[in-house]
Design an enzyme around this catalytic site. Structure first.
Site, PDB file in Angstrom:
ATOM      1  N   ARG A 177      -6.797   5.488  38.341  1.00 46.74           N
ATOM      2  CA  ARG A 177      -8.293   5.397  37.835  1.00 46.74           C
ATOM      3  C   ARG A 177      -8.182   4.570  36.607  1.00 46.74           C
ATOM      4  O   ARG A 177      -9.143   3.876  36.345  1.00 46.74           O
ATOM      5  CB  ARG A 177      -8.887   6.951  37.540  1.00 46.74           C
ATOM      6  CG  ARG A 177      -8.949   7.600  38.951  1.00 46.74           C
ATOM      7  CD  ARG A 177      -9.429   8.926  38.547  1.00 46.74           C
ATOM      8  NE  ARG A 177     -10.802   8.906  38.218  1.00 46.74           N
ATOM      9  CZ  ARG A 177     -11.519  10.186  37.771  1.00 46.74           C
ATOM     10  NH1 ARG A 177     -10.894  11.129  37.323  1.00 46.74           N
ATOM     11  NH2 ARG A 177     -12.721   9.863  37.212  1.00 46.74           N
ATOM     12  N   CYS A 235     -10.664  11.745  29.261  1.00 44.68           N
ATOM     13  CA  CYS A 235     -10.169  12.009  30.733  1.00 44.68           C
ATOM     14  C   CYS A 235     -11.550  11.370  31.459  1.00 44.68           C
ATOM     15  O   CYS A 235     -11.998  10.480  31.017  1.00 44.68           O
ATOM     16  CB  CYS A 235      -9.899  13.240  31.124  1.00 44.68           C
ATOM     17  SG  CYS A 235     -10.816  14.553  30.604  1.00 44.68           S
TER      18      CYS A 235
END
Length: 280
Positions: A177, A235
């Protein structure tokens, strides 16, 4: 103060003169279109005796309206939830989830950020507990905790961008990611320019327990986070990043949390996006 507690230590503390309040924060990230995880049902099926269930989406976060998927909760809502669970300023708190510890870390961070002096996360979560479980819904006496924000450092988007240039900004998401190879949830993949990939999954061993303080210190030092320069973490939505802040605390390194994280950053087309393994 220690940030984590083992199941053996918790069992001893529960028989002591000032046993901790227990919070069950079981939660799992659900991808769009996936079946929603029911933490309350998991709690009802079995939990640590005396633990009270706390809902991450409604009590540890506000509605996601332009500030990321898990923005900070209203302090009145959070305070009421904590008092309902029996949290008081003069009594220790232990938080757990079903693994990998992200949700418990979010509750730990919020309690510490709002001024509670004694909060720990059960290392390894519920799977580490070897004692009996209960199916009775706990009804503790009302607590007296009154949250006041600001005890830990908090970043907004501009602060995270600045820290990526002047300090160390860690990206706690999975490496794919970060590199922008996949993005199952947010608008676009990639990372904040200057951020360093530091998947929080690498802070624990195969058993789900945190690596030793020495191992974590070495890991973060190799990533540039020794404590000599300011450290921040983000995150996807400020949940797994709280787990990385917790790991940094175990290593003795203070770190700020960017709660909006990638879900907030990537939703703003004016924000720059970097892809690939190079931080820049």
């Amino acid at each position: 103060m220690e940030a984590i507690i083992t199941a053996t230590e918790l069992a001893d503390d529960l028989t002591g003169p000032n046993p901790p309040v227990l919070l069950d924060v079981r939660w799992q990230l659900t991808a769009p279109g996936g079946a929603a995880f029911d933490g309350r049902a998991e709690y009802a099926a079995g939990h640590l005796p005396g633990a009270v269930y706390v809902d991450l989406d409604t009590e540890l976060a506000a509605a996601p309206v332009g500030r990321g998927r898990h923005p900070l909760p209203d302090l009145a809502v959070f305070g009421a939830a904590m008092r309902r669970a029996g949290v008081s300023a003069d009594r220790p708190v232990v938080v757990y989830d079903g693994g990998p510890g992200w949700a418990a870390a979010r509750a730990w961070w919020l309690l510490r950020w709002t001024g509670h002096p004694d909060v720990r996360v059960l290392d390894g979560g519920l799977p580490s507990w070897e004692g009996a479980l209960s199916t009775d819904a706990a009804e503790p006496a009302e607590g007296d905790f009154e949250p006041a924000s600001g005890a830990l450092e908090l970043l907004d988007a501009d602060g995270a961008a600045a820290l990526a240039r002047t300090g160390v900004l860690l990206d706690a998401r999975a490496g794919e990611r970060y590199r922008g190879e996949v993005e199952p949830i947010d608008r676009i993949g990639g990372h904040i320019p200057g951020a360093v990939s530091a998947p929080t999954t690498e802070n624990v061993g195969p058993d789900g327990r945190f690596r030793s303080a020495g191992e974590l210190t070495d890991r973060f030092k190799a990533l540039g986070a020794s404590g000599a320069a300011p450290v921040g973490v983000y995150c996807g939505s400020g949940v797994s990043a709280a787990h990385e802040v917790l790991a940094l605390a175990v290593a003795g390194i203070p770190a700020a949390l960017y709660v909006g994280s990638w879900s907030e950053w990537s939703a703003d087309p004016s924000r720059p996006v970097a892809v690939g393994s190079d931080p820049q």
